[in-house]
Design a protein around this motif. Structure first.
Motif, PDB file in Angstrom:
ATOM      1  N   VAL A  47       2.338 -11.707   2.163  1.00  0.00           N
ATOM      2  CA  VAL A  47       2.821 -10.535   2.888  1.00  0.00           C
ATOM      3  C   VAL A  47       2.046  -9.289   2.470  1.00  0.00           C
ATOM      4  CG1 VAL A  47       4.668 -10.164   1.183  1.00  0.00           C
ATOM      5  CG2 VAL A  47       4.881  -9.145   3.449  1.00  0.00           C
ATOM      6  N   PHE A  48       1.790  -8.426   3.443  1.00  0.00           N
ATOM      7  CA  PHE A  48       1.131  -7.144   3.209  1.00  0.00           C
ATOM      8  C   PHE A  48       2.024  -6.065   3.807  1.00  0.00           C
ATOM      9  CE2 PHE A  48      -2.649  -4.275   4.596  1.00  0.00           C
ATOM     10  CZ  PHE A  48      -2.502  -3.489   3.457  1.00  0.00           C
ATOM     11  N   VAL A  49       2.592  -5.217   2.940  1.00  0.00           N
ATOM     12  CA  VAL A  49       3.482  -4.145   3.380  1.00  0.00           C
ATOM     13  C   VAL A  49       2.764  -2.817   3.168  1.00  0.00           C
ATOM     14  CG1 VAL A  49       5.763  -3.098   3.182  1.00  0.00           C
ATOM     15  CG2 VAL A  49       5.468  -5.523   2.643  1.00  0.00           C
ATOM     16  N   SER A  50       2.608  -2.057   4.230  1.00  0.00           N
ATOM     17  CA  SER A  50       1.931  -0.770   4.121  1.00  0.00           C
ATOM     18  C   SER A  50       2.861   0.356   4.578  1.00  0.00           C
ATOM     19  CB  SER A  50       0.632  -0.755   4.939  1.00  0.00           C
ATOM     20  OG  SER A  50       0.875  -1.144   6.270  1.00  0.00           O
ATOM     21  N   THR A  51       2.448   1.569   4.287  1.00  0.00           N
ATOM     22  CA  THR A  51       3.286   2.735   4.507  1.00  0.00           C
ATOM     23  C   THR A  51       2.764   3.582   5.656  1.00  0.00           C
ATOM     24  OG1 THR A  51       3.385   2.803   2.089  1.00  0.00           O
ATOM     25  CG2 THR A  51       4.469   4.584   3.263  1.00  0.00           C
ATOM     26  N   SER A  52       3.669   4.215   6.355  1.00  0.00           N
ATOM     27  CA  SER A  52       3.349   5.244   7.337  1.00  0.00           C
ATOM     28  C   SER A  52       4.494   6.251   7.293  1.00  0.00           C
ATOM     29  CB  SER A  52       3.174   4.619   8.724  1.00  0.00           C
ATOM     30  OG  SER A  52       2.824   5.599   9.691  1.00  0.00           O
ATOM     31  N   GLY A  53       4.601   7.105   8.285  1.00  0.00           N
ATOM     32  CA  GLY A  53       5.654   8.113   8.262  1.00  0.00           C
ATOM     33  C   GLY A  53       6.345   8.238   9.605  1.00  0.00           C
ATOM     34  N   VAL A  54       7.545   8.805   9.582  1.00  0.00           N
ATOM     35  CA  VAL A  54       8.280   9.030  10.830  1.00  0.00           C
ATOM     36  C   VAL A  54       7.621  10.108  11.680  1.00  0.00           C
ATOM     37  CG1 VAL A  54      10.488   8.250   9.912  1.00  0.00           C
ATOM     38  CG2 VAL A  54       9.869  10.673   9.738  1.00  0.00           C
ATOM     39  N   VAL A  60      -0.623 -14.129   7.257  1.00  0.00           N
ATOM     40  CA  VAL A  60      -0.139 -13.102   6.324  1.00  0.00           C
ATOM     41  C   VAL A  60       0.857 -12.211   7.069  1.00  0.00           C
ATOM     42  CG1 VAL A  60      -0.750 -11.175   4.818  1.00  0.00           C
ATOM     43  CG2 VAL A  60      -2.326 -13.114   5.059  1.00  0.00           C
ATOM     44  N   LYS A  61       2.089 -12.152   6.592  1.00  0.00           N
ATOM     45  CA  LYS A  61       3.077 -11.265   7.217  1.00  0.00           C
ATOM     46  C   LYS A  61       2.651  -9.817   7.010  1.00  0.00           C
ATOM     47  CE  LYS A  61       6.442 -12.804   4.730  1.00  0.00           C
ATOM     48  NZ  LYS A  61       7.807 -12.922   4.122  1.00  0.00           N
ATOM     49  N   GLN A  62       2.618  -9.039   8.095  1.00  0.00           N
ATOM     50  CA  GLN A  62       2.247  -7.636   8.005  1.00  0.00           C
ATOM     51  C   GLN A  62       3.426  -6.764   8.421  1.00  0.00           C
ATOM     52  OE1 GLN A  62      -1.858  -6.585   9.371  1.00  0.00           O
ATOM     53  NE2 GLN A  62      -1.904  -8.712  10.067  1.00  0.00           N
ATOM     54  N   VAL A  63       3.804  -5.834   7.543  1.00  0.00           N
ATOM     55  CA  VAL A  63       4.936  -4.952   7.791  1.00  0.00           C
ATOM     56  C   VAL A  63       4.513  -3.514   7.507  1.00  0.00           C
ATOM     57  CG1 VAL A  63       7.338  -4.410   7.240  1.00  0.00           C
ATOM     58  CG2 VAL A  63       6.522  -6.777   7.046  1.00  0.00           C
ATOM     59  N   ILE A  64       4.878  -2.601   8.399  1.00  0.00           N
ATOM     60  CA  ILE A  64       4.660  -1.171   8.176  1.00  0.00           C
ATOM     61  C   ILE A  64       6.019  -0.495   8.057  1.00  0.00           C
ATOM     62  CG2 ILE A  64       3.840   0.990   9.200  1.00  0.00           C
ATOM     63  CD1 ILE A  64       1.641  -0.664  10.568  1.00  0.00           C
ATOM     64  N   VAL A  65       6.216   0.266   6.981  1.00  0.00           N
ATOM     65  CA  VAL A  65       7.453   1.026   6.774  1.00  0.00           C
ATOM     66  C   VAL A  65       7.164   2.490   7.077  1.00  0.00           C
ATOM     67  CG1 VAL A  65       9.265   1.681   5.162  1.00  0.00           C
ATOM     68  CG2 VAL A  65       8.228  -0.599   4.994  1.00  0.00           C
ATOM     69  N   ARG A  66       7.773   2.996   8.138  1.00  0.00           N
ATOM     70  CA  ARG A  66       7.631   4.412   8.497  1.00  0.00           C
ATOM     71  C   ARG A  66       8.710   5.200   7.760  1.00  0.00           C
ATOM     72  NH1 ARG A  66       6.693   2.997  14.860  1.00  0.00           N
ATOM     73  NH2 ARG A  66       4.460   2.517  14.681  1.00  0.00           N
ATOM     74  N   THR A  67       8.270   5.938   6.775  1.00  0.00           N
ATOM     75  CA  THR A  67       9.178   6.546   5.808  1.00  0.00           C
ATOM     76  C   THR A  67       9.559   7.971   6.188  1.00  0.00           C
ATOM     77  OG1 THR A  67       8.108   5.225   4.094  1.00  0.00           O
ATOM     78  CG2 THR A  67       9.453   7.061   3.358  1.00  0.00           C
ATOM     79  N   SER A  83       0.844  -1.190   0.000  1.00  0.00           N
ATOM     80  CA  SER A  83       0.000   0.000   0.000  1.00  0.00           C
ATOM     81  C   SER A  83       0.880   1.242   0.000  1.00  0.00           C
ATOM     82  CB  SER A  83      -0.906   0.013   1.238  1.00  0.00           C
ATOM     83  OG  SER A  83      -1.675   1.194   1.274  1.00  0.00           O
ATOM     84  N   LEU A  84       0.718   2.101  -1.026  1.00  0.00           N
ATOM     85  CA  LEU A  84       1.604   3.259  -1.197  1.00  0.00           C
ATOM     86  C   LEU A  84       0.870   4.574  -1.402  1.00  0.00           C
ATOM     87  CD1 LEU A  84       4.039   1.513  -3.696  1.00  0.00           C
ATOM     88  CD2 LEU A  84       4.635   2.203  -1.376  1.00  0.00           C
ATOM     89  N   SER A  85      -0.460   4.552  -1.460  1.00  0.00           N
ATOM     90  CA  SER A  85      -1.204   5.752  -1.835  1.00  0.00           C
ATOM     91  C   SER A  85      -1.123   6.843  -0.786  1.00  0.00           C
ATOM     92  CB  SER A  85      -2.675   5.391  -2.078  1.00  0.00           C
ATOM     93  OG  SER A  85      -2.802   4.543  -3.196  1.00  0.00           O
TER      94      SER A  85
END
Length: 295
Positions: free
Chosen positions: A102-109, A152-159, A57-59
């Motif tokens: 796997v489900f990789v979603s986005t967040s922020g610092v 389902v592996k769930q990962v959040i990347v805080r960008t 998820s990148l929107s």
């Protein structure tokens, strides 16, 4: 492996798609318009999730779009563009007869509270300091899958702030240099959580390919710097002066107080779990990153 990228036509999504293809993976985008190797958000809602191994998820509407005034309407647009699209992907995964691995979603610092002294890792608390941190909390919650989908592996990347080139133009948040100002923003003491575009793409792909990635990864370079240090390094690379500061009141006036906090406040964020799970940064220092994107 076959990946589905929600909002994958943007700056970061394009880099992730390119890297996945280079590594031999198939890629399909979820976009506003249909096309080759694309489905629309309406098709996702109506037809469900295509069979795939990974969903990303990148929107998200650009919060710092200088052409948009910081109104309640735009704040809602910023929120909906992140939360509704992420929730749509999570819902499609939940309802899929064959969910992805796997489900990789986005967040922020911006999840972490602004501070001139604190150091934040993926384990640090946050999520309720201001508009941006609360947005990150709602955003991350929208990606959560039910307990029935624990396989389902769930990962959040805080960008952090992503630096790179997009169609020949240097991205992002370095507009003062092009205005001929080229100085620090506000006090210059605030930390500047940055990352090179190739590394943020690499972290997403690493999260997809790793057998057991952490649930949270900080998408920032391992060498934190202040706004003053970034300004000096960027001016040096461009051979431009960095004498005149951009005063806080001007940034507040241009962006609105809540949004200007992204530029005037900062967090010292470290990619502790990102490094521990084996990701190797291509551009660990600001000097190396800036030389790459300006050469």
């Amino acid at each position: 492996m076959f990946g589905l990228l929600g909002g994958g036509s943007g700056f970061i999504g394009t880099a992730i798609r390119r890297l996945l293809l280079q590594r031999g993976h198939g890629v399909m985008l979820v976009s506003r318009t249909a096309g080759k190797d694309k489905i629309t958000w309406d098709q996702l809602r109506e037809d469900g999730l295509p069979e795939c191994d990974a969903v990303v998820s990148l929107s998200g509407e650009n919060i710092l779009n200088p052409l948009k005034r910081w109104t309640e309407s735009f704040k809602q647009e910023v929120t909906d563009s992140r939360v509704k699209t992420t929730a749509a992907l999570a819902k499609a995964i939940t309802e899929a007869s064959k969910p992805p691995k796997v489900f990789v979603s986005t967040s922020g610092v911006g999840y972490y509270p602004p501070s001139l002294t604190a150091e934040y890792t993926e384990d640090s608390p946050g999520g309720d300091a201001d508009f941006l941190s609360r947005l990150c909390t709602v955003w991350e919650n929208s990606a959560k899958l039910p307990d029935s989908h624990s396989h389902v592996k769930q990962v959040i990347v805080r960008t952090g702030v992503v630096l790179g080139r997009d169609g020949g133009a240097i991205q992002q948040m370095i507009w003062p240099f092009w205005l001929g100002v080229g100085g620090v923003m506000g006090s210059g003491s605030q930390y500047f959580a940055w990352i090179h575009i190739d590394d943020i793409a690499g972290i997403f792909v690493h999260a997809i390919e790793s057998p057991d990635p952490p649930s949270i990864l900080n998408g920032v370079a391992p060498t934190p710097i202040t706004n003053r240090e970034f300004t000096k390094a960027f001016g040096s690379v461009l051979c431009r002066p960095t004498i005149l500061p951009v005063p806080s009141f001007a940034i507040n006036l241009a962006f609105g107080t809540e949004r200007a906090a992204m530029l005037l406040d900062g967090q010292k964020v470290l990619p502790k779990q990102t490094l521990e799970c084996g990701y190797e940064f291509q551009f660990p220092t600001i000097e190396k990153a800036l030389k790459n994107i300006t050469s």
